[in-house]
Design an enzyme around this catalytic site. Structure first.
Site, PDB file in Angstrom:
ATOM      1  N   GLU A 136       0.853  -1.190   0.000  1.00 59.38           N
ATOM      2  CA  GLU A 136       0.000   0.000   0.000  1.00 59.38           C
ATOM      3  C   GLU A 136       0.886   1.236   0.000  1.00 59.38           C
ATOM      4  OE1 GLU A 136      -0.688  -2.001   2.983  1.00 59.38           O
ATOM      5  OE2 GLU A 136      -2.276  -3.158   2.030  1.00 59.38           O
ATOM      6  N   TYR A 148       7.625   1.769  -7.613  1.00 61.53           N
ATOM      7  CA  TYR A 148       6.953   0.457  -7.699  1.00 61.53           C
ATOM      8  C   TYR A 148       6.532   0.142  -9.135  1.00 61.53           C
ATOM      9  CZ  TYR A 148       6.683   1.272  -2.666  1.00 61.53           C
ATOM     10  OH  TYR A 148       7.004   1.559  -1.363  1.00 61.53           O
TER      11      TYR A 148
HETATM   12  C1  LIG Z   1      10.262   5.975  -1.742  1.00 61.83           C
HETATM   13  C2  LIG Z   1      11.769   6.077  -1.462  1.00 61.83           C
HETATM   14  C3  LIG Z   1      12.205   4.864  -0.654  1.00 61.83           C
HETATM   15  C4  LIG Z   1      12.501   6.083  -2.822  1.00 61.83           C
HETATM   16  O1  LIG Z   1      13.898   6.036  -2.555  1.00 61.83           O
HETATM   17  P1  LIG Z   1      14.978   6.845  -3.394  1.00 61.83           P
HETATM   18  O2  LIG Z   1      16.300   6.328  -2.991  1.00 61.83           O
HETATM   19  O3  LIG Z   1      14.772   8.295  -3.287  1.00 61.83           O
HETATM   20  O4  LIG Z   1      14.623   6.443  -4.902  1.00 61.83           O
HETATM   21  P2  LIG Z   1      15.625   5.987  -6.021  1.00 61.83           P
HETATM   22  O5  LIG Z   1      16.718   6.985  -6.196  1.00 61.83           O
HETATM   23  O6  LIG Z   1      16.046   4.588  -5.748  1.00 61.83           O
HETATM   24  O7  LIG Z   1      14.702   6.034  -7.311  1.00 61.83           O
HETATM   25  C5  LIG Z   1      14.243   4.864  -7.962  1.00 61.83           C
HETATM   26  C6  LIG Z   1      12.987   5.180  -8.736  1.00 61.83           C
HETATM   27  O8  LIG Z   1      12.009   5.794  -7.888  1.00 61.83           O
HETATM   28  C7  LIG Z   1      11.298   6.788  -8.618  1.00 61.83           C
HETATM   29  N1  LIG Z   1      11.657   8.116  -8.128  1.00 61.83           N
HETATM   30  C8  LIG Z   1      12.643   8.430  -7.257  1.00 61.83           C
HETATM   31  N2  LIG Z   1      12.644   9.768  -6.997  1.00 61.83           N
HETATM   32  C9  LIG Z   1      11.634  10.278  -7.742  1.00 61.83           C
HETATM   33  C10 LIG Z   1      11.110  11.589  -7.891  1.00 61.83           C
HETATM   34  N3  LIG Z   1      11.633  12.638  -7.234  1.00 61.83           N
HETATM   35  N4  LIG Z   1      10.036  11.766  -8.706  1.00 61.83           N
HETATM   36  C11 LIG Z   1       9.484  10.722  -9.372  1.00 61.83           C
HETATM   37  N5  LIG Z   1       9.936   9.455  -9.255  1.00 61.83           N
HETATM   38  C12 LIG Z   1      11.002   9.235  -8.459  1.00 61.83           C
HETATM   39  C13 LIG Z   1      11.760   6.636 -10.057  1.00 61.83           C
HETATM   40  O9  LIG Z   1      10.978   5.639 -10.668  1.00 61.83           O
HETATM   41  C14 LIG Z   1      13.172   6.146  -9.872  1.00 61.83           C
HETATM   42  O10 LIG Z   1      13.666   5.443 -10.976  1.00 61.83           O
HETATM   43  P3  LIG Z   1      14.451   6.286 -12.127  1.00 61.83           P
HETATM   44  O11 LIG Z   1      15.641   6.884 -11.430  1.00 61.83           O
HETATM   45  O12 LIG Z   1      14.814   5.258 -13.132  1.00 61.83           O
HETATM   46  O13 LIG Z   1      13.508   7.330 -12.621  1.00 61.83           O
HETATM   47  C15 LIG Z   1      12.131   7.385  -0.720  1.00 61.83           C
HETATM   48  O14 LIG Z   1      11.590   8.453  -1.432  1.00 61.83           O
HETATM   49  C16 LIG Z   1      11.633   7.453   0.714  1.00 61.83           C
HETATM   50  O15 LIG Z   1      12.285   6.990   1.638  1.00 61.83           O
HETATM   51  N6  LIG Z   1      10.458   8.102   0.926  1.00 61.83           N
HETATM   52  C17 LIG Z   1       9.892   8.259   2.286  1.00 61.83           C
HETATM   53  C18 LIG Z   1       9.333   6.960   2.808  1.00 61.83           C
HETATM   54  C19 LIG Z   1       8.261   6.433   1.868  1.00 61.83           C
HETATM   55  O16 LIG Z   1       7.413   7.173   1.380  1.00 61.83           O
HETATM   56  N7  LIG Z   1       8.297   5.107   1.629  1.00 61.83           N
HETATM   57  C20 LIG Z   1       7.342   4.449   0.763  1.00 61.83           C
HETATM   58  C21 LIG Z   1       6.132   4.066   1.525  1.00 61.83           C
HETATM   59  S1  LIG Z   1       4.908   3.339   0.430  1.00 61.83           S
END
Ligand SMILES: CC(C)(COP(=O)(O)OP(=O)(O)OC[C@H]1O[C@@H](n2cnc3c(N)ncnc32)[C@H](O)[C@@H]1OP(=O)(O)O)[C@@H](O)C(=O)NCCC(=O)NCCS
Length: 207
Positions: A136, A148
């Site tokens: 979710e 995702y």
């Molecule tokens: C969700 C989370 C874990 C993503 O981690 P992250 O290290 O920033 O993301 P990544 O650098 O690995 O990015 C991987 C993919 O995520 C998506 N993504 C990452 N940042 C993004 C942004 N600013 N806007 C849109 N998509 C994004 C893209 O699909 C990206 O792939 P791409 O680089 O090929 O476009 C991080 O934002 C986080 O910790 N958020 C707070 C906690 C949370 O919301 N967890 C999820 C609960 S459902």
């Protein structure tokens, strides 16, 4: 900056809680992490560690700038070696895996570390015999949903007012079938590109 992924241990829980509080508006209680870590047959919880000592370049607003540039914390303890900077968890029940949490510290986002955590969980889910993965996410959490979707997850419905802090709906997402040659091929391609972009920054994944 080097990183590694390891299985979460009970000793990691205080650090995981600190990351949780910086990443979510409704952090989990300590008892939940302890219960999950103590049940390794049914789930996988991992931590992402930054390898090496010393402060991150970005100050932690809760502890103040000085705590990030001085070599010792206010309580006199040395900085933690290989500090936890992210974590993720997954349950496997029969042929379904459920991603329960995933987070990376705000100052380290956008470096493919969240993707590294997700990819690690998916490989484990396949190894554990799951056929599908679900999770979710807040409807407003477009970043997480984009991550995702990259790994085949699609919207399958909504849970109304799922989040107690603001009454926000959850979107329920399901992956494609993960126990197929097509998914294995897709995951291998994504993993190859991911590891290439992490390049020298990834010291290892040991779960
Ligand atoms: C969700 C989370 C874990 C993503 O981690 P992250 O290290 O920033 O993301 P990544 O650098 O690995 O990015 C991987 C993919 O995520 C998506 N993504 C990452 N940042 C993004 C942004 N600013 N806007 C849109 N998509 C994004 C893209 O699909 C990206 O792939 P791409 O680089 O090929 O476009 C991080 O934002 C986080 O910790 N958020 C707070 C906690 C949370 O919301 N967890 C999820 C609960 S459902």
């Amino acid at each position: 900056m080097p990183f590694k992924v390891e299985r979460m241990r009970i000793e990691d829980v205080p650090e995981v809680l600190a990351v949780d509080r910086r990443c979510f508006s409704t952090p989990w209680p300590e008892s939940t992490y302890r219960r999950e870590v103590n049940n390794p047959d049914k789930n996988l919880y991992v931590v992402l560690r930054r390898v090496g000592e010393g402060p991150l370049t970005n100050p932690d607003p809760r502890t103040g700038f000085l705590s990030n540039i001085l070599p010792f914390r206010k309580d006199g303890a040395s900085p933690t070696p290989n500090p936890v900077v992210g974590y993720a968890g997954l349950w496997v029940v029969a042929d379904e895996a459920h991603i329960t949490t995933i987070a990376v510290l705000p100052e380290l986002r956008g470096r493919k570390l969240g993707e590294l955590l997700l990819e690690t969980l998916l490989e484990h889910a396949i190894g554990a015999g799951a056929s599908w993965v679900t999770l979710e996410a807040r409807v407003s959490n477009q970043v997480a949903q984009a991550l995702y979707r990259k790994y085949t997850f699609k919207n399958a419905g909504y849970r109304k007012r799922y989040y107690s802090d603001n009454g926000e709906d959850a979107v329920v997402m399901w992956s494609d079938r993960i126990d197929t040659p097509e998914f294995a091929e897709k995951l291998a391609g994504l993993k190859a590109r991911l590891y290439e972009s992490l390049n020298g920054d990834l010291m290892g994944v040991c779960v």
